[in-house]
Design a protein around this motif. Sequence first.
Motif, mmCIF file in Angstrom:
data_model
loop_
_atom_site.group_PDB
_atom_site.id
_atom_site.type_symbol
_atom_site.label_atom_id
_atom_site.label_comp_id
_atom_site.label_asym_id
_atom_site.label_seq_id
_atom_site.Cartn_x
_atom_site.Cartn_y
_atom_site.Cartn_z
ATOM 1 N N GLY A 1 0.913 -1.376 -0.033
ATOM 2 C CA GLY A 1 0.090 -0.048 -0.076
ATOM 3 C C GLY A 1 0.851 1.154 -0.084
ATOM 4 O O GLY A 1 0.176 2.426 0.005
ATOM 5 N N ILE A 2 2.287 1.109 0.016
ATOM 6 C CA ILE A 2 2.970 2.375 0.006
ATOM 7 C C ILE A 2 3.589 2.663 -1.480
ATOM 8 O O ILE A 2 3.849 1.712 -2.127
ATOM 9 C CB ILE A 2 4.117 2.203 0.822
ATOM 10 C CG1 ILE A 2 3.688 1.764 2.357
ATOM 11 C CG2 ILE A 2 5.156 3.271 0.840
ATOM 12 C CD1 ILE A 2 3.016 2.875 2.820
ATOM 13 N N GLU A 3 3.434 3.871 -2.061
ATOM 14 C CA GLU A 3 3.880 4.014 -3.119
ATOM 15 C C GLU A 3 5.272 3.679 -3.494
ATOM 16 O O GLU A 3 6.106 4.435 -2.510
ATOM 17 C CB GLU A 3 3.513 5.539 -3.754
ATOM 18 C CG GLU A 3 3.414 5.573 -5.183
ATOM 19 C CD GLU A 3 2.954 6.966 -5.661
ATOM 20 O OE1 GLU A 3 3.721 7.936 -5.469
ATOM 21 O OE2 GLU A 3 1.882 7.280 -5.982
ATOM 22 N N VAL A 4 5.781 2.759 -4.330
ATOM 23 C CA VAL A 4 7.341 2.404 -4.396
ATOM 24 C C VAL A 4 7.905 3.723 -4.620
ATOM 25 O O VAL A 4 9.114 3.734 -3.989
ATOM 26 C CB VAL A 4 7.406 1.070 -5.393
ATOM 27 C CG1 VAL A 4 8.784 0.907 -5.517
ATOM 28 C CG2 VAL A 4 6.584 0.097 -4.836
ATOM 29 N N GLU A 5 7.677 4.521 -5.658
ATOM 30 C CA GLU A 5 8.659 5.386 -6.223
ATOM 31 C C GLU A 5 8.719 6.727 -5.271
ATOM 32 O O GLU A 5 9.628 7.462 -5.111
ATOM 33 C CB GLU A 5 8.119 5.978 -7.543
ATOM 34 C CG GLU A 5 8.288 4.888 -8.400
ATOM 35 C CD GLU A 5 9.621 4.533 -8.669
ATOM 36 O OE1 GLU A 5 10.739 5.414 -8.717
ATOM 37 O OE2 GLU A 5 9.947 3.280 -9.420
ATOM 38 N N THR A 6 7.557 7.085 -4.550
ATOM 39 C CA THR A 6 7.743 8.229 -3.519
ATOM 40 C C THR A 6 7.585 8.083 -2.122
ATOM 41 O O THR A 6 7.954 8.678 -1.145
ATOM 42 C CB THR A 6 6.491 9.150 -3.889
ATOM 43 O OG1 THR A 6 5.234 8.279 -3.380
ATOM 44 C CG2 THR A 6 6.388 9.353 -5.445
ATOM 45 N N GLY A 7 7.233 6.557 -1.698
ATOM 46 C CA GLY A 7 7.125 6.311 -0.316
ATOM 47 C C GLY A 7 5.882 6.837 0.392
ATOM 48 O O GLY A 7 5.714 6.893 1.759
#
Length: 406
Positions: A253-259
């Motif tokens: 659920g965490i955006e991989v590119e931005t965290g």
Amino acid sequence: MYKRTIGLSGHIIDSLTLTKTMAIIMDKGGEFDILEINVGRKKSDISRAKIEVSANSPELLESILDELSVLGASIDELKEVQLVASTKDKVAPEGFYSSSNHTTHIYYNGNWIPVEDIEMDCLVVVDEQENRAFVKPIAEIKSGDKIVVGLDGVKVSPPHRSRDEQQVFEFMNSEVSSEKPLMNLINGIAEEMKEIKAKGGKIGIVGGPAIVHTGSGKYLASLIKEGYIDVIMAGNALATHDIESNLFGTSLGIEVETGKIVAHGHTHHMRAINKINRSGSIKAAVEDGTLTGGIMYECIKNDVPFVLAGSIRDDGPLPDVMTDVIEAQKVMRKYAQEVDMVLMISTMLHSIATGNLLPSRVKSICVDINPSTVTKLSDRGSAQVVGIVTDIGTFLPLLYNALKED
């Protein structure tokens, strides 16, 4: 006193094999007398020692000799290996020889023959018709199997400790620490990988979901695409979060590119599993266009086999996950015998499971942020595994770049 004479051969001084032998004998309550020792005078020379081991009972003597066999100690008196038939499926005769993961030979019919598919904690079975010896897990023993009993006629050959201090596997083979020069180690591993692939060898990856969580999934996918990786052994989590990352751009659920945290992102891994279930399998999802990138996508597109072994805590799981762990172990056992190097990355349980299956000849590296992962591997018998304590989000990009350099 009950006595037997053992022989040691190899780089027994600088590998501390001689010291460890004496320590084991004394710690277990035995006594020893060094009858003969010849020390190699050049780096290419091997050393030999003949030691008389004494104990107050035959049981204690057998226990000492059993532990010494893992170090490569062999009974000096040459005797044929003793075979006893199993009387029941999954049952071995008392006093059976339990294998190490080192290269092993048995003295049978007047010849030293190799034990095939060597693996720790197995039984050695002899096919008398074919004049072959091989290991079997106790669960696969059949009534009538001829099983090696005792230590007579068994010779174990641990890997020799290299005297080349420049070799990465020699440099790494010390106390687990985060204070080793990371780039030197990574460059050394990259060179080893290039050499293995140039010789037609095979490299395996044992991976955990942190590869995806840290944004390093794209580097592993590239290694697969470019032919460096020949098999993936993992669990439901690596594949699920890799597919989640490709479909939704998130991992847990965490955006991989931005965290950044994505609203309702905690449901993405379940939605990813649902999409694969709708297609029927990971391969079918690639073929119908549902899955268009990532680690599992590259495995399918490049015919790289993968073993996804399930566990009791899995969500889903994905349709490709083997929920029968014994069947998964059998498949992993096959690939463990085929590889020349294994990288174990951020997965304690799968690393220990794979380490238990690997012959000690396989170059094995464990990369984890937690030093205890490597320590536990060693404690469970995988002493050949060497460790790098670092964040996988740092390791994989650096390794990929090192492999791209000429």
